[in-house]
Design a protein around this motif. Structure first.
Motif, PDB file in Angstrom:
ATOM      1  N   MET A 292       0.762  -1.164  -0.110  1.00  0.00           N
ATOM      2  CA  MET A 292       0.135   0.039   0.068  1.00  0.00           C
ATOM      3  C   MET A 292       0.906   1.195  -0.065  1.00  0.00           C
ATOM      4  SD  MET A 292      -3.518  -0.548   1.145  1.00  0.00           S
ATOM      5  CE  MET A 292      -3.865  -1.900  -0.147  1.00  0.00           C
ATOM      6  N   SER A 293       0.896   2.030  -0.789  1.00  0.00           N
ATOM      7  CA  SER A 293       1.613   2.999  -1.153  1.00  0.00           C
ATOM      8  C   SER A 293       1.205   4.578  -0.553  1.00  0.00           C
ATOM      9  CB  SER A 293       1.933   3.291  -2.501  1.00  0.00           C
ATOM     10  OG  SER A 293       0.776   3.746  -3.253  1.00  0.00           O
ATOM     11  N   THR A 294      -0.264   4.746  -0.162  1.00  0.00           N
ATOM     12  CA  THR A 294      -0.508   5.943   0.375  1.00  0.00           C
ATOM     13  C   THR A 294      -1.141   5.858   1.598  1.00  0.00           C
ATOM     14  OG1 THR A 294      -2.764   5.838  -0.742  1.00  0.00           O
ATOM     15  CG2 THR A 294      -1.000   6.845  -2.330  1.00  0.00           C
ATOM     16  N   LEU A 295      -1.262   6.685   2.346  1.00  0.00           N
ATOM     17  CA  LEU A 295      -1.850   6.973   3.494  1.00  0.00           C
ATOM     18  C   LEU A 295      -3.308   6.518   3.549  1.00  0.00           C
ATOM     19  CD1 LEU A 295      -2.332   7.558   6.695  1.00  0.00           C
ATOM     20  CD2 LEU A 295      -2.366   9.862   6.079  1.00  0.00           C
ATOM     21  N   ALA A 296      -3.968   7.242   2.427  1.00  0.00           N
ATOM     22  CA  ALA A 296      -5.611   6.935   2.127  1.00  0.00           C
ATOM     23  C   ALA A 296      -5.749   5.448   1.857  1.00  0.00           C
ATOM     24  CB  ALA A 296      -5.872   7.810   0.922  1.00  0.00           C
ATOM     25  N   GLU A 297      -5.060   4.688   1.133  1.00  0.00           N
ATOM     26  CA  GLU A 297      -4.988   3.292   0.693  1.00  0.00           C
ATOM     27  C   GLU A 297      -5.091   2.603   2.180  1.00  0.00           C
ATOM     28  OE1 GLU A 297      -3.488   3.087  -3.587  1.00  0.00           O
ATOM     29  OE2 GLU A 297      -1.902   2.758  -2.094  1.00  0.00           O
ATOM     30  N   ARG A 298      -3.948   2.613   2.972  1.00  0.00           N
ATOM     31  CA  ARG A 298      -3.673   2.224   4.193  1.00  0.00           C
ATOM     32  C   ARG A 298      -4.780   2.454   5.167  1.00  0.00           C
ATOM     33  NH1 ARG A 298       1.424   4.202   3.021  1.00  0.00           N
ATOM     34  NH2 ARG A 298       1.531   5.548   4.691  1.00  0.00           N
ATOM     35  N   LEU A 299      -5.155   3.497   5.315  1.00  0.00           N
ATOM     36  CA  LEU A 299      -6.503   3.913   6.099  1.00  0.00           C
ATOM     37  C   LEU A 299      -7.857   3.175   5.589  1.00  0.00           C
ATOM     38  CD1 LEU A 299      -6.070   7.555   7.023  1.00  0.00           C
ATOM     39  CD2 LEU A 299      -6.022   5.986   8.574  1.00  0.00           C
ATOM     40  N   SER A 300      -8.082   3.271   4.320  1.00  0.00           N
ATOM     41  CA  SER A 300      -9.191   2.516   3.880  1.00  0.00           C
ATOM     42  C   SER A 300      -9.230   1.087   4.020  1.00  0.00           C
ATOM     43  CB  SER A 300      -9.203   2.885   2.260  1.00  0.00           C
ATOM     44  OG  SER A 300      -9.631   4.033   1.929  1.00  0.00           O
ATOM     45  N   LEU A 301      -8.028   0.451   3.883  1.00  0.00           N
ATOM     46  CA  LEU A 301      -8.117  -0.977   4.007  1.00  0.00           C
ATOM     47  C   LEU A 301      -8.208  -1.352   5.668  1.00  0.00           C
ATOM     48  CD1 LEU A 301      -7.038  -3.972   3.136  1.00  0.00           C
ATOM     49  CD2 LEU A 301      -4.874  -3.277   3.747  1.00  0.00           C
ATOM     50  N   ALA A 302      -7.715  -0.606   6.492  1.00  0.00           N
ATOM     51  CA  ALA A 302      -7.940  -0.974   7.869  1.00  0.00           C
ATOM     52  C   ALA A 302      -9.131  -0.766   8.366  1.00  0.00           C
ATOM     53  CB  ALA A 302      -6.786  -0.133   8.684  1.00  0.00           C
ATOM     54  N   MET A 303      -9.830   0.384   7.855  1.00  0.00           N
ATOM     55  CA  MET A 303     -11.215   0.560   8.259  1.00  0.00           C
ATOM     56  C   MET A 303     -12.080  -0.386   7.684  1.00  0.00           C
ATOM     57  SD  MET A 303     -11.285   4.780   7.607  1.00  0.00           S
ATOM     58  CE  MET A 303     -12.942   4.843   7.890  1.00  0.00           C
TER      59      MET A 303
ATOM     60  N   LEU B 153       1.057   2.131   9.441  1.00  0.00           N
ATOM     61  CA  LEU B 153       0.226   3.108   9.137  1.00  0.00           C
ATOM     62  C   LEU B 153       0.976   4.278   8.525  1.00  0.00           C
ATOM     63  CD1 LEU B 153      -2.829   4.073   8.889  1.00  0.00           C
ATOM     64  CD2 LEU B 153      -2.718   4.873  11.179  1.00  0.00           C
ATOM     65  N   ALA B 154       1.915   4.707   9.397  1.00  0.00           N
ATOM     66  CA  ALA B 154       2.687   6.001   8.785  1.00  0.00           C
ATOM     67  C   ALA B 154       3.305   5.762   7.353  1.00  0.00           C
ATOM     68  CB  ALA B 154       3.650   6.310   9.953  1.00  0.00           C
ATOM     69  N   THR B 155       3.872   4.583   7.340  1.00  0.00           N
ATOM     70  CA  THR B 155       5.071   4.455   6.154  1.00  0.00           C
ATOM     71  C   THR B 155       4.665   3.419   5.345  1.00  0.00           C
ATOM     72  OG1 THR B 155       6.243   2.722   7.404  1.00  0.00           O
ATOM     73  CG2 THR B 155       6.755   5.297   7.683  1.00  0.00           C
ATOM     74  N   GLY B 156       3.550   2.406   5.540  1.00  0.00           N
ATOM     75  CA  GLY B 156       3.383   1.285   4.682  1.00  0.00           C
ATOM     76  C   GLY B 156       4.486   0.214   4.972  1.00  0.00           C
TER      77      GLY B 156
END
Length: 174
Positions: free
Chosen positions: A1-12, A63-66
């Motif tokens: 996951m390259s972006t913060l938005a992608e990581r947040l979306s996945l975790a949510m 979450l911060a860096t992927g």
């Protein structure tokens, strides 16, 4: 996951969590979470990063860096169970405490205006087993000062916030 938005979306999505719920758990506004998810915010730092990672039960570093594992690692020692949902009894006790404290000062408590204070008092109430009627603002102020001095010391020693800041600097440099 390259972006913060992608990581947040996945975790949510894995937690079945809405933007409103994440905002409430992090003590921020829903538009702030929307900004994180829309890509307006490229990074999360400090308290927002730690709160979001805890609420989503993911690693701060991931979450911060992927980088690193997504799963939150257990701290050494006895594990303290932390639900993603705040305890309703503690929420109620926190509200009662703040309403009484503000009334004693001749003011009316507003959750909207004092959300950060509410979050701090919630943390204090959840850590202290004394009945709420045995607590006062002096106890809270002392607890808050001690907590803040520990956080400052940790940041000076390169713990948590320093690691995140370093990751942010590396990312912006590249």
């Amino acid at each position: 996951m390259s972006t913060l938005a992608e990581r947040l979306s996945l975790a949510m999505s894995q937690r079945g969590m809405s933007q409103a719920e994440l905002a409430r758990l992090c003590g921020v506004s829903q538009p702030s979470v929307h900004g994180w998810l829309s890509g307006k915010s490229k990074f999360l730092r400090g308290e927002n990063l730690l709160s979001a990672a805890a609420a989503l039960v993911v690693s701060d570093e991931w979450l911060a860096t992927g980088q690193g594992p997504m799963e939150r690692r257990q701290a050494p020692g006895p594990a303290k169970s932390q639900s993603a949902r705040p305890d309703p009894a503690i929420l109620s006790a926190t509200q009662d405490f703040l309403e009484r404290a503000f009334a004693a000062l001749g003011k009316k408590f507003s959750l909207t205006a004092e959300a950060d204070l509410f979050a701090d008092v919630y943390e204090w109430v959840s850590e202290d087993d004394r009945p709420i009627d045995q607590r006062n603002l002096v106890d809270f102020a002392q607890w808050r000062a001690k907590r803040d001095s520990h956080r400052e010391r940790d940041e000076q020693n390169g713990h948590t916030s320093g690691k995140v800041a370093g990751a942010d600097q590396r990312r912006t440099a590249g």
